[in-house]
Structures are given as C-alpha cells and as structure tokens.
Design a protein around this motif. Structure first.
Motif, PDB file in Angstrom:
ATOM      1  N   ALA A  76       8.465   7.299   0.013  1.00 36.10           N
ATOM      2  CA  ALA A  76       7.932   6.484  -1.080  1.00 36.10           C
ATOM      3  C   ALA A  76       7.076   5.339  -0.534  1.00 36.10           C
ATOM      4  N   LEU A  77       7.549   4.683   0.515  1.00 39.46           N
ATOM      5  CA  LEU A  77       6.818   3.570   1.104  1.00 39.46           C
ATOM      6  C   LEU A  77       5.474   4.025   1.659  1.00 39.46           C
ATOM      7  N   ALA A  78       5.447   5.183   2.315  1.00 37.91           N
ATOM      8  CA  ALA A  78       4.208   5.698   2.902  1.00 37.91           C
ATOM      9  C   ALA A  78       3.153   5.945   1.837  1.00 37.91           C
ATOM     10  N   PHE A  79       3.531   6.598   0.755  1.00 42.51           N
ATOM     11  CA  PHE A  79       2.553   6.911  -0.286  1.00 42.51           C
ATOM     12  C   PHE A  79       2.113   5.667  -1.053  1.00 42.51           C
ATOM     13  N   TYR A  80       3.032   4.746  -1.312  1.00 45.58           N
ATOM     14  CA  TYR A  80       2.644   3.518  -1.990  1.00 45.58           C
ATOM     15  C   TYR A  80       1.716   2.679  -1.109  1.00 45.58           C
ATOM     16  N   ALA A  81       1.980   2.630   0.183  1.00 47.86           N
ATOM     17  CA  ALA A  81       1.122   1.879   1.095  1.00 47.86           C
ATOM     18  C   ALA A  81      -0.272   2.503   1.170  1.00 47.86           C
ATOM     19  N   TYR A  82      -0.317   3.822   1.204  1.00 46.27           N
ATOM     20  CA  TYR A  82      -1.603   4.507   1.255  1.00 46.27           C
ATOM     21  C   TYR A  82      -2.385   4.261  -0.043  1.00 46.27           C
ATOM     22  N   HIS A  83      -1.682   4.232  -1.161  1.00 48.21           N
ATOM     23  CA  HIS A  83      -2.327   3.931  -2.446  1.00 48.21           C
ATOM     24  C   HIS A  83      -2.928   2.525  -2.432  1.00 48.21           C
ATOM     25  N   LYS A  84      -2.206   1.575  -1.860  1.00 49.49           N
ATOM     26  CA  LYS A  84      -2.719   0.211  -1.763  1.00 49.49           C
ATOM     27  C   LYS A  84      -3.935   0.133  -0.828  1.00 49.49           C
ATOM     28  N   TYR A  85      -3.925   0.966   0.206  1.00 46.50           N
ATOM     29  CA  TYR A  85      -4.969   0.921   1.224  1.00 46.50           C
ATOM     30  C   TYR A  85      -6.277   1.576   0.772  1.00 46.50           C
TER      31      TYR A  85
END
Length: 324
Positions: free
Chosen positions: A69-78
């Motif tokens: 979950a953290l990986a995909f949310y971080a990528y979305h922010k990036y």
C-alpha cells in the motif's frame, strides 16, 4: 520508514521503477504517502510499532501488505512531479532523439491505475487485521484499534455488505465515511431514540449472536449507509463552479472533463437512491415495532407503529365515551 531502497519499491511496482532510479527522488513522497494515507488508516501508535519492527527486522505478517500500500501511494504522490523541470522560465519539458515527454493522457491513466492499486492494497491491510484479530493484538489494543470496534463500517468491505454499489472500493468508502456520524445523529437518533440506539450499538460492539439483535444491527446499518450515501451523492458526482452552476465530473479518452448534468437522468437517479433510503427506514421501523418487547423504549418514540390487529394502550384515558 518501512521501505528503504529502490529494490524494495521494485518488489511492488515492477518495471515502473527503472534500475537507475534513485531512492532519494522518491523518499519525500514515501513520507507524504505515509502521513496522508497509512497513518490515518492504521493510527499513529500502530504505525510506530510497525516502523520499530521493520527497523529490527522483526517478523510480522502484516508488513508485506502495508509495504505494498505504501509503495503504490508513494508512487501516486510522485507521478505528477515525474515529468517536467522547474527553471527560471517556469516548468519545462525536455526530450531527445530517443525520448519525448509523456502524453498527459497516458500520465493520467497511470495515476488512476496507481491510486486504484493503492486503495485496494490498503483495503487488504484492513481486512487482514479484521480476519486475524488474535494475530494482531498489538493493533487492537491501540487507541485507534479500540475505536474501530464501535464504528458501524470500519472498512469498505463492511460497508459493501449493506451498500452494494460501493463494490469494496476503499476510495468510495473514504468519500462517504464522513457522513456516517451525520446520518446517525440526524436521521437515526430522532426516530429510534437514544436508548434504542445505544442498545443496538452495544449489541454491535459485543458481536451479539441473538437473532433479533443481529437483524436490528443489520437494518440500522443499512439505513445509515443509504442515508449517508444520499447526503453525499451531490458531492461525490458534481462540482459547483464559481458562477454557482453545477457540472458532472466525467472522463473521455483519459481526459478529465466536466459537462452539464442531464437533469432528467440526474433526478431519476436521486429519486432511486431516496427510495432505497426510505425503504431502509421502513424496514428498520417495522422491525423495531414488531420486536418492541426487546426494544422497550422504542414504544415511546413517535416512529413506533403498533402491529395491525393489536389494540392501542388506552390506560391513560380515565373517562368513558361512546360514539354513535
């Protein structure tokens, strides 16, 4: 931090993260994703526990779920910052003989898929915590974990049980979530009374097995869900422009757009949702009236409807009268 390297990011994002990608480029967005999504969903206390376990390489079966979950949310922010360079002349795009700037439509498609994957991953985290409560006692003893035991809908899956159109979507769950308390206070409390509401809520918290209490919980949750969705409907589908006119959010070929609502279709849909809300209300009131021996205080509420064929209570009348 639960993710510490590019390799760990690639374990979840695959080829979306190239081998020459520097972890420092993504680190600020990991911190944003952590604070904006994960900590809010799991509570600060449990997040601190997870970080300590990750730092000490302690085994916890929930960690892979949380990292995804953290990986995909971080990528979305990036993603919005992944193209373009800031300069004195404003935001610039660069290209060479071998590369060219990404089309906006392609970027928006990746953003949509990324946030969908992220929200599904976070829903999986919450479901794992609920399905294996004995394994995750550390979560259920935190202040946030304890508070989840008293809410009607702790996850999108719980909400979908009584509001099928949610379809298990964590994003939709979050959008409607703010209206549940409003529905309970404004819609339920005035018609069932404080004592009956407290009685049903306690049965919900205690996971009561009595059939009457189980059905009361189900019908009450159903009414709250539909009432909350009816109230949230305008804000979920429509934006208001500066001149006061309404526009329906839509998409065409990956391009976000707005258009004037079809008044007839919009009115029909709203009536349909209102009918479902009214139906849920009638089901709840009818059930409580039928089982008033269990919910004694409900007999004192204006919404109480005695069963047909049952004589009314005339004990408060002292005089005798006759009708011709």
């Amino acid at each position: 931090m639960l993710i510490k390297s590019t390799q760990e990011m690639r374990a979840f994002l695959g080829r979306a993260i190239s081998s020459d990608f520097t972890f420092d480029s993504l680190k600020p967005y990991l911190e944003l994703a952590q604070q904006d999504y994960l900590v809010k969903a799991l509570g600060a206390e449990y997040w601190a526990i997870l970080e300590a376990q990750a730092q000490n390489n302690e085994a916890n079966p929930i960690l892979p779920f949380v990292r995804r979950a953290l990986a995909f949310y971080a990528y979305h922010k990036y993603l919005p910052y992944s193209i373009g360079l800031d300069s004195d002349n404003g935001l610039q795009e660069t290209e060479s003989d071998n590369t060219k700037p990404l089309r906006i439509g392609v970027l928006e498609k990746r953003q949509r898929e990324t946030i969908e994957n992220a929200s599904n991953a976070l829903e999986s985290v919450l479901l794992e915590l609920f399905k294996n409560k004995t394994t995750y006692q550390a979560f259920w003893t935190t202040p946030y974990g304890l508070s989840l035991k008293s809410v009607w809908f702790p996850t999108a899956t719980h909400l979908t049980d009584v509001l099928p159109l949610v379809g298990g979507s964590y994003r939709m769950f979050v959008s409607i979530n703010r209206y549940f308390v409003w529905a309970e206070v404004s819609k339920v409390l005035p018609v069932v009374g404080a004592a009956t509401l407290a009685q049903i809520k306690q049965a919900h918290i205690n996971n009561a097995t009595d059939e009457v209490l189980v059905n009361a919980c189900r019908l009450l949750k159903q009414y709250i869900a539909w009432a909350a969705y009816e109230e949230a409907l305008l804000f979920l589908n429509v934006v208001q422009l500066g001149n006061g006119s309404l526009r329906v959010l839509s998409e065409f070929d990956g391009i976000n757009n707005t258009k004037a609502p079809d008044e007839k279709l919009w009115a029909e849909y709203k009536r349909g949702i209102q009918n479902r809300t009214d139906g849920a209300y009638n089901d709840l009131i009818g059930f409580l009236s039928k089982n008033v021996t269990t919910f004694a205080d409900f007999a004192n509420q204006p919404a109480y409807k005695p069963e047909r064929g049952r004589l009314p209570d005339n004990s408060k009348y002292k005089s005798i009268f006759r009708m011709k």
